[in-house]
Design a protein around this motif. Structure first.
Motif, PDB file in Angstrom:
ATOM      1  N   ARG A  92      65.143 -20.871  33.229  1.00  0.00           N
ATOM      2  CA  ARG A  92      65.695 -21.616  32.099  1.00  0.00           C
ATOM      3  C   ARG A  92      64.887 -22.863  31.745  1.00  0.00           C
ATOM      4  O   ARG A  92      64.978 -23.346  30.625  1.00  0.00           O
ATOM      5  CB  ARG A  92      67.131 -22.034  32.408  1.00  0.00           C
ATOM      6  CG  ARG A  92      68.089 -20.892  32.558  1.00  0.00           C
ATOM      7  CD  ARG A  92      69.529 -21.395  32.617  1.00  0.00           C
ATOM      8  NE  ARG A  92      69.754 -22.488  33.533  1.00  0.00           N
ATOM      9  CZ  ARG A  92      70.212 -22.352  34.779  1.00  0.00           C
ATOM     10  NH1 ARG A  92      70.461 -21.168  35.257  1.00  0.00           N
ATOM     11  NH2 ARG A  92      70.409 -23.409  35.527  1.00  0.00           N
ATOM     12  N   ARG A  93      64.143 -23.410  32.697  1.00  0.00           N
ATOM     13  CA  ARG A  93      63.458 -24.680  32.454  1.00  0.00           C
ATOM     14  C   ARG A  93      61.972 -24.569  32.816  1.00  0.00           C
ATOM     15  O   ARG A  93      61.603 -23.852  33.731  1.00  0.00           O
ATOM     16  CB  ARG A  93      64.082 -25.802  33.290  1.00  0.00           C
ATOM     17  CG  ARG A  93      65.557 -25.995  33.052  1.00  0.00           C
ATOM     18  CD  ARG A  93      66.014 -27.302  33.644  1.00  0.00           C
ATOM     19  NE  ARG A  93      67.449 -27.445  33.631  1.00  0.00           N
ATOM     20  CZ  ARG A  93      68.153 -27.878  32.610  1.00  0.00           C
ATOM     21  NH1 ARG A  93      67.545 -28.218  31.508  1.00  0.00           N
ATOM     22  NH2 ARG A  93      69.470 -27.985  32.697  1.00  0.00           N
ATOM     23  N   THR A  94      61.163 -25.364  32.108  1.00  0.00           N
ATOM     24  CA  THR A  94      59.736 -25.407  32.420  1.00  0.00           C
ATOM     25  C   THR A  94      59.520 -26.403  33.551  1.00  0.00           C
ATOM     26  O   THR A  94      60.417 -27.179  33.899  1.00  0.00           O
ATOM     27  CB  THR A  94      58.919 -25.852  31.191  1.00  0.00           C
ATOM     28  OG1 THR A  94      59.288 -27.192  30.851  1.00  0.00           O
ATOM     29  CG2 THR A  94      59.151 -24.918  30.013  1.00  0.00           C
ATOM     30  N   ASP A  95      58.322 -26.408  34.110  1.00  0.00           N
ATOM     31  CA  ASP A  95      58.005 -27.375  35.162  1.00  0.00           C
ATOM     32  C   ASP A  95      58.076 -28.809  34.643  1.00  0.00           C
ATOM     33  O   ASP A  95      58.493 -29.726  35.357  1.00  0.00           O
ATOM     34  CB  ASP A  95      56.616 -27.095  35.738  1.00  0.00           C
ATOM     35  CG  ASP A  95      56.586 -25.844  36.591  1.00  0.00           C
ATOM     36  OD1 ASP A  95      57.660 -25.414  37.058  1.00  0.00           O
ATOM     37  OD2 ASP A  95      55.487 -25.290  36.802  1.00  0.00           O
ATOM     38  N   ASP A  97      60.093 -29.914  32.246  1.00  0.00           N
ATOM     39  CA  ASP A  97      61.516 -30.262  32.175  1.00  0.00           C
ATOM     40  C   ASP A  97      62.047 -30.625  33.555  1.00  0.00           C
ATOM     41  O   ASP A  97      62.805 -31.594  33.711  1.00  0.00           O
ATOM     42  CB  ASP A  97      62.343 -29.093  31.626  1.00  0.00           C
ATOM     43  CG  ASP A  97      62.071 -28.814  30.167  1.00  0.00           C
ATOM     44  OD1 ASP A  97      61.575 -29.707  29.473  1.00  0.00           O
ATOM     45  OD2 ASP A  97      62.359 -27.672  29.740  1.00  0.00           O
ATOM     46  N   GLY A  98      61.667 -29.867  34.550  1.00  0.00           N
ATOM     47  CA  GLY A  98      62.109 -30.143  35.919  1.00  0.00           C
ATOM     48  C   GLY A  98      61.619 -31.491  36.412  1.00  0.00           C
ATOM     49  O   GLY A  98      62.367 -32.233  37.069  1.00  0.00           O
ATOM     50  N   GLN A  99      60.362 -31.825  36.102  1.00  0.00           N
ATOM     51  CA  GLN A  99      59.807 -33.114  36.522  1.00  0.00           C
ATOM     52  C   GLN A  99      60.535 -34.263  35.837  1.00  0.00           C
ATOM     53  O   GLN A  99      60.825 -35.280  36.467  1.00  0.00           O
ATOM     54  CB  GLN A  99      58.303 -33.166  36.219  1.00  0.00           C
ATOM     55  CG  GLN A  99      57.602 -34.365  36.804  1.00  0.00           C
ATOM     56  CD  GLN A  99      57.681 -34.385  38.322  1.00  0.00           C
ATOM     57  OE1 GLN A  99      57.478 -33.377  38.985  1.00  0.00           O
ATOM     58  NE2 GLN A  99      58.003 -35.551  38.881  1.00  0.00           N
ATOM     59  N   ASN A 100      60.852 -34.106  34.539  1.00  0.00           N
ATOM     60  CA  ASN A 100      61.597 -35.147  33.817  1.00  0.00           C
ATOM     61  C   ASN A 100      62.980 -35.353  34.422  1.00  0.00           C
ATOM     62  O   ASN A 100      63.419 -36.496  34.611  1.00  0.00           O
ATOM     63  CB  ASN A 100      61.736 -34.786  32.340  1.00  0.00           C
ATOM     64  CG  ASN A 100      60.421 -34.906  31.593  1.00  0.00           C
ATOM     65  OD1 ASN A 100      59.509 -35.597  32.050  1.00  0.00           O
ATOM     66  ND2 ASN A 100      60.325 -34.228  30.469  1.00  0.00           N
ATOM     67  N   LEU A 101      63.680 -34.251  34.743  1.00  0.00           N
ATOM     68  CA  LEU A 101      65.003 -34.375  35.358  1.00  0.00           C
ATOM     69  C   LEU A 101      64.920 -35.038  36.725  1.00  0.00           C
ATOM     70  O   LEU A 101      65.763 -35.870  37.077  1.00  0.00           O
ATOM     71  CB  LEU A 101      65.648 -32.989  35.490  1.00  0.00           C
ATOM     72  CG  LEU A 101      66.127 -32.348  34.194  1.00  0.00           C
ATOM     73  CD1 LEU A 101      66.552 -30.904  34.442  1.00  0.00           C
ATOM     74  CD2 LEU A 101      67.266 -33.138  33.606  1.00  0.00           C
TER      75      LEU A 101
END
Length: 116
Positions: A92-95, A97-101
């Motif tokens: 569901r998420r790109t790398d 997006d994961g780093q931002n979260l």
């Protein structure tokens, strides 16, 4: 007491005499099914109003789906490997997006602990 394993009140041949005591058996229909490995299964179904014979049946020998057409049996089910929670999240998420979260969560944690 000798013969303690004897069943009292019984004799050889005792028991139901067959159809006369139990009633007539329901009319049956035997249907053949074949799986992709060539196994034949022939379950029996009662013939009655509203009863339907299924198009597919699970093969009792190998577990694959079996169909009524011997020349074209159903395709084996595709066995999906077990996925972890992380694998579903990565779908569901790109790398990025994961780093931002992660950055947001770490900054919120540091703020709560007073290391801002």
């Amino acid at each position: 007491m000798a013969g303690s394993n004897v069943i009292r009140g019984s004799r050889v041949g005792a028991g139901p005499m067959g159809e006369a005591e139990r009633g007539d058996a329901a009319p049956r229909l035997t249907v053949s099914y074949w799986c992709a490995r060539g196994h034949e299964t022939a379950p029996s179904f009662a013939i009655e109003e509203g009863a339907t014979v299924p198009e597919q049946w699970d093969c009792p020998r190998c577990g694959l789906p079996a169909g009524r057409d011997q020349q074209n049996p159903p395709e084996p089910l595709r066995n999906e490997p077990y996925k972890t929670h992380l694998a579903y999240v990565k779908e569901r998420r790109t790398d990025a997006d994961g780093q931002n979260l992660l950055d947001e969560a770490l900054s919120a944690l540091r703020t709560r602990r007073g290391r801002g």
